[in-house]
Design a protein around this motif. Structure first.
Motif, PDB file in Angstrom:
ATOM      1  N   VAL A 142     115.536 -21.536  -8.027  1.00 32.32           N
ATOM      2  CA  VAL A 142     114.798 -20.306  -7.884  1.00 32.32           C
ATOM      3  C   VAL A 142     114.307 -19.499  -9.091  1.00 32.32           C
ATOM      4  CG1 VAL A 142     115.972 -19.610  -5.561  1.00 32.32           C
ATOM      5  CG2 VAL A 142     116.800 -18.641  -7.379  1.00 32.32           C
ATOM      6  N   THR A 143     114.879 -20.185 -10.278  1.00 31.99           N
ATOM      7  CA  THR A 143     114.500 -19.872 -11.464  1.00 31.99           C
ATOM      8  C   THR A 143     112.852 -19.523 -11.832  1.00 31.99           C
ATOM      9  OG1 THR A 143     116.439 -20.902 -12.466  1.00 31.99           O
ATOM     10  CG2 THR A 143     114.912 -20.140 -14.073  1.00 31.99           C
ATOM     11  N   GLU A 144     112.383 -20.616 -11.482  1.00 31.42           N
ATOM     12  CA  GLU A 144     110.771 -20.364 -11.242  1.00 31.42           C
ATOM     13  C   GLU A 144     110.281 -19.195 -10.592  1.00 31.42           C
ATOM     14  OE1 GLU A 144     106.858 -21.472 -11.999  1.00 31.42           O
ATOM     15  OE2 GLU A 144     108.621 -22.435 -13.048  1.00 31.42           O
ATOM     16  N   ASP A 145     110.880 -18.810  -9.553  1.00 30.36           N
ATOM     17  CA  ASP A 145     110.361 -17.810  -8.880  1.00 30.36           C
ATOM     18  C   ASP A 145     110.635 -16.393  -9.524  1.00 30.36           C
ATOM     19  OD1 ASP A 145     109.771 -18.743  -5.708  1.00 30.36           O
ATOM     20  OD2 ASP A 145     111.625 -19.715  -6.661  1.00 30.36           O
ATOM     21  N   LEU A 146     111.532 -16.268 -10.182  1.00 28.66           N
ATOM     22  CA  LEU A 146     112.185 -15.256 -11.046  1.00 28.66           C
ATOM     23  C   LEU A 146     111.399 -15.014 -12.329  1.00 28.66           C
ATOM     24  CD1 LEU A 146     116.152 -15.195 -10.783  1.00 28.66           C
ATOM     25  CD2 LEU A 146     114.240 -14.012  -9.384  1.00 28.66           C
ATOM     26  N   LEU A 147     110.872 -16.101 -12.870  1.00 29.70           N
ATOM     27  CA  LEU A 147     110.127 -16.094 -14.075  1.00 29.70           C
ATOM     28  C   LEU A 147     108.604 -15.708 -13.854  1.00 29.70           C
ATOM     29  CD1 LEU A 147     111.137 -19.169 -15.997  1.00 29.70           C
ATOM     30  CD2 LEU A 147     111.957 -16.814 -16.584  1.00 29.70           C
ATOM     31  N   ALA A 148     108.182 -16.417 -12.539  1.00 30.31           N
ATOM     32  CA  ALA A 148     106.504 -16.089 -11.955  1.00 30.31           C
ATOM     33  C   ALA A 148     106.691 -14.460 -11.878  1.00 30.31           C
ATOM     34  CB  ALA A 148     106.721 -16.642 -10.724  1.00 30.31           C
ATOM     35  N   VAL A 149     107.632 -13.861 -11.256  1.00 28.27           N
ATOM     36  CA  VAL A 149     107.536 -12.258 -10.961  1.00 28.27           C
ATOM     37  C   VAL A 149     107.914 -11.559 -12.369  1.00 28.27           C
ATOM     38  CG1 VAL A 149     109.930 -11.631 -10.326  1.00 28.27           C
ATOM     39  CG2 VAL A 149     107.999 -10.882  -9.310  1.00 28.27           C
ATOM     40  N   LEU A 150     108.237 -12.170 -13.322  1.00 25.42           N
ATOM     41  CA  LEU A 150     108.440 -11.247 -14.689  1.00 25.42           C
ATOM     42  C   LEU A 150     107.386 -10.268 -15.109  1.00 25.42           C
ATOM     43  CD1 LEU A 150     110.661 -10.318 -16.140  1.00 25.42           C
ATOM     44  CD2 LEU A 150     110.622 -12.099 -17.704  1.00 25.42           C
ATOM     45  N   PRO A 151     106.272 -11.330 -15.377  1.00 25.34           N
ATOM     46  CA  PRO A 151     104.985 -10.586 -16.173  1.00 25.34           C
ATOM     47  C   PRO A 151     104.578  -9.347 -14.864  1.00 25.34           C
ATOM     48  CG  PRO A 151     104.685 -13.070 -16.145  1.00 25.34           C
ATOM     49  CD  PRO A 151     106.018 -12.555 -15.281  1.00 25.34           C
ATOM     50  N   ARG A 152     104.732  -9.581 -13.671  1.00 23.30           N
ATOM     51  CA  ARG A 152     104.282  -8.586 -12.864  1.00 23.30           C
ATOM     52  C   ARG A 152     105.164  -7.352 -12.893  1.00 23.30           C
ATOM     53  NH1 ARG A 152     100.562  -5.548 -10.059  1.00 23.30           N
ATOM     54  NH2 ARG A 152     101.581  -4.857  -7.926  1.00 23.30           N
ATOM     55  N   VAL A 153     106.479  -7.659 -13.014  1.00 22.51           N
ATOM     56  CA  VAL A 153     107.353  -6.659 -13.261  1.00 22.51           C
ATOM     57  C   VAL A 153     106.968  -5.756 -14.402  1.00 22.51           C
ATOM     58  CG1 VAL A 153     109.785  -6.240 -13.836  1.00 22.51           C
ATOM     59  CG2 VAL A 153     109.234  -7.504 -12.091  1.00 22.51           C
ATOM     60  N   VAL A 154     106.711  -6.344 -15.380  1.00 24.45           N
ATOM     61  CA  VAL A 154     106.387  -5.500 -16.893  1.00 24.45           C
ATOM     62  C   VAL A 154     105.132  -4.904 -16.637  1.00 24.45           C
ATOM     63  CG1 VAL A 154     105.871  -6.044 -19.326  1.00 24.45           C
ATOM     64  CG2 VAL A 154     107.514  -7.240 -18.310  1.00 24.45           C
ATOM     65  N   SER A 155     104.191  -5.570 -16.091  1.00 16.77           N
ATOM     66  CA  SER A 155     102.827  -4.523 -15.649  1.00 16.77           C
ATOM     67  C   SER A 155     103.075  -3.471 -14.617  1.00 16.77           C
ATOM     68  CB  SER A 155     101.917  -5.626 -14.890  1.00 16.77           C
ATOM     69  OG  SER A 155     101.431  -6.656 -15.694  1.00 16.77           O
ATOM     70  N   VAL A 156     103.898  -3.548 -13.733  1.00 19.66           N
ATOM     71  CA  VAL A 156     104.204  -2.270 -13.016  1.00 19.66           C
ATOM     72  C   VAL A 156     104.915  -1.289 -13.857  1.00 19.66           C
ATOM     73  CG1 VAL A 156     105.575  -1.651 -10.931  1.00 19.66           C
ATOM     74  CG2 VAL A 156     104.176  -3.756 -10.830  1.00 19.66           C
ATOM     75  N   ALA A 157     105.842  -1.906 -14.753  1.00 13.91           N
ATOM     76  CA  ALA A 157     106.597  -0.714 -15.434  1.00 13.91           C
ATOM     77  C   ALA A 157     105.839  -0.161 -16.325  1.00 13.91           C
ATOM     78  CB  ALA A 157     107.445  -1.693 -16.184  1.00 13.91           C
ATOM     79  N   ILE A 158     104.622  -0.648 -17.112  1.00  8.05           N
ATOM     80  CA  ILE A 158     103.632  -0.333 -17.933  1.00  8.05           C
ATOM     81  C   ILE A 158     102.830   0.972 -17.157  1.00  8.05           C
ATOM     82  CG2 ILE A 158     101.733  -0.645 -19.410  1.00  8.05           C
ATOM     83  CD1 ILE A 158     102.917  -3.158 -20.470  1.00  8.05           C
ATOM     84  N   THR A 159     102.304   0.375 -15.812  1.00  6.81           N
ATOM     85  CA  THR A 159     101.839   1.476 -15.206  1.00  6.81           C
ATOM     86  C   THR A 159     102.462   2.549 -14.716  1.00  6.81           C
ATOM     87  OG1 THR A 159     100.591  -0.279 -14.016  1.00  6.81           O
ATOM     88  CG2 THR A 159     100.330   1.751 -13.058  1.00  6.81           C
ATOM     89  N   SER A 160     103.829   2.511 -14.324  1.00  7.47           N
ATOM     90  CA  SER A 160     104.530   3.619 -14.074  1.00  7.47           C
ATOM     91  C   SER A 160     104.571   4.548 -15.523  1.00  7.47           C
ATOM     92  CB  SER A 160     105.974   3.159 -13.383  1.00  7.47           C
ATOM     93  OG  SER A 160     105.929   2.242 -12.415  1.00  7.47           O
ATOM     94  N   LEU A 161     104.817   3.778 -16.485  1.00  6.12           N
ATOM     95  CA  LEU A 161     105.087   4.466 -17.878  1.00  6.12           C
ATOM     96  C   LEU A 161     103.807   5.526 -18.076  1.00  6.12           C
ATOM     97  CD1 LEU A 161     106.207   4.832 -20.944  1.00  6.12           C
ATOM     98  CD2 LEU A 161     104.596   2.969 -21.465  1.00  6.12           C
ATOM     99  N   VAL A 162     102.600   5.050 -17.855  1.00  2.00           N
ATOM    100  CA  VAL A 162     101.630   5.978 -17.947  1.00  2.00           C
ATOM    101  C   VAL A 162     101.673   7.054 -17.075  1.00  2.00           C
ATOM    102  CG1 VAL A 162      99.021   6.124 -17.791  1.00  2.00           C
ATOM    103  CG2 VAL A 162     100.029   4.164 -18.620  1.00  2.00           C
ATOM    104  N   VAL A 163     101.794   6.701 -15.640  1.00  5.64           N
ATOM    105  CA  VAL A 163     101.971   7.878 -14.666  1.00  5.64           C
ATOM    106  C   VAL A 163     103.173   8.800 -15.059  1.00  5.64           C
ATOM    107  CG1 VAL A 163     102.362   8.452 -12.197  1.00  5.64           C
ATOM    108  CG2 VAL A 163     101.207   6.482 -12.848  1.00  5.64           C
TER     109      VAL A 163
END
Length: 355
Positions: free
Chosen positions: A276-297
């Protein structure tokens, strides 16, 4: 690699273009200003303007002066410092579209970046003075990344740990799944508002401040932005891991491993996690994008003068540095994709494991 560089350049160029969209609409003449000289012992306007390359006096009696196209703001600031000039003002015109002004502004901004100029901010109490963002940029980066990076790391570790707990303890996992769905359904601004409300109610009940909810001078809130950045990415990591593991449970190699007497913990840690390593790596950029959006808010709602919230600060009248600060956050997000590509090369199992 070339494809990645082109994508990165396209993203940065897009930020630059979008950040300057307001420059397409003009409400003042892009190449003319009104200059008023001092009356007593005044030097002629023609004589004064000889000092400034690229300028030309149209009508001296009206103080009409031509300046290089798109350089009105620069020359207004420059001429105001001249001891022989009493006042400089823009010429208001009917609002209209001007793509030439947009191109000139973008070009000048790019030139400014090469010279270390990243834009300006103008405070409402001094709308006649544009201050370079360079003086504040270091503090803004330090302030924003002080909770952005810990928040992302917490989300990755926390989401992974909670997902493992849910797998080992199915009853606990059922509760966590329901909470995870609730969290994903809530917008980040509502989560922040709830945290601020709870902090206020606790302060009222205890008679003293429990935690900082708004920035005041150098007293910057940490816990609320940190939690806002952590919660939704944690839910994403948890959900991705749970879905991946659920998929793997139905695979034949798991049943074979159990048939051979392999323990549940060994199946999870040795077999499933590798697949499942591939699945975890695939979601990592999405995690960072959501974190940046939350940072702005979070920075906007907490009034933090950081990379995400400064542009909507009520004390600011005008901001020209937004493309530069957005580019910093975009580069951080792009670096995540580079990191994922490197990790995928060395960690991902190319052929699914079988027992």
């Amino acid at each position: 690699m070339l494809k990645g560089l082109l994508i990165g350049l396209a993203v940065l160029l897009g930020i630059l273009m979008i950040g300057n969209l307001d420059k397409i609409f003009i409400q003042s003449a892009p190449d003319r200003v009104i200059v008023t000289t001092k009356k007593v012992g005044a030097v002629s306007l023609e004589k004064i303007m000889e000092k400034y390359e690229g300028t030309e006096v149209y009508e001296e009696r009206f103080g009409l002066v031509k300046v290089p196209y798109g350089q009105v703001n620069r020359y207004v600031q420059l001429l105001k410092e001249d001891k022989d000039i009493r006042m400089v003002s823009k010429i208001q015109i009917e609002p209209k579209l001007d793509f030439k002004n947009f191109v000139v502004e973008v070009r000048d901004q790019l030139v400014g970046y090469t010279e270390g100029e990243f834009g300006t901010i103008t405070y409402r109490n001094r709308i006649d003075r544009e201050l370079p963002i360079d003086l504040q940029l270091g503090k803004m980066v330090k302030r924003s990344f002080s909770y952005l990076i810990p928040g992302i790391l917490t989300a990755i570790v926390g989401g992974f740990a909670l997902a493992l707990l849910a797998i080992w303890l199915p009853k606990v996992g059922s509760v966590l799944d329901k909470f995870n769905r609730l969290l994903l359904a809530m917008p980040d601004f509502l989560i922040i508002a709830l945290m601020q409300t709870i902090a206020i109610l606790l302060a009222i009940a205890s008679g003293k401040k429990v935690l900082t909810i708004m920035q005041f001078a150098d007293n910057t809130p940490f816990l609320i932005p940190f939690l806002a950045i952590s919660l939704l990415p944690t839910a994403l990591m948890y959900g991705a891991f749970r879905i991946a593991v659920t998929r793997e449970w139905d695979e034949g190699y798991i049943k074979t491993a159990y048939a051979k007497g392999v323990s549940r913990s060994r199946v999870i840690l040795v077999h499933i996690l590798r697949n499942v390593t591939e699945d975890l790596l695939a979601v990592l950029p999405r995690v960072v994008s959501v974190a940046i959006t939350s940072l702005v808010v979070a920075e906007v709602m907490c009034g933090v003068f950081g990379l995400g919230g400064y542009a909507i600060n009520p004390d600011l009248f005008k901001v020209t540095s937004l493309p530069a600060t957005c580019a910093i956050l975009a580069c951080f997000g792009l670096l995540t994709h580079v990191l994922v590509a490197i990790l995928r090369k060395y960690l991902v199992v190319k052929t699914k494991e079988v027992a």
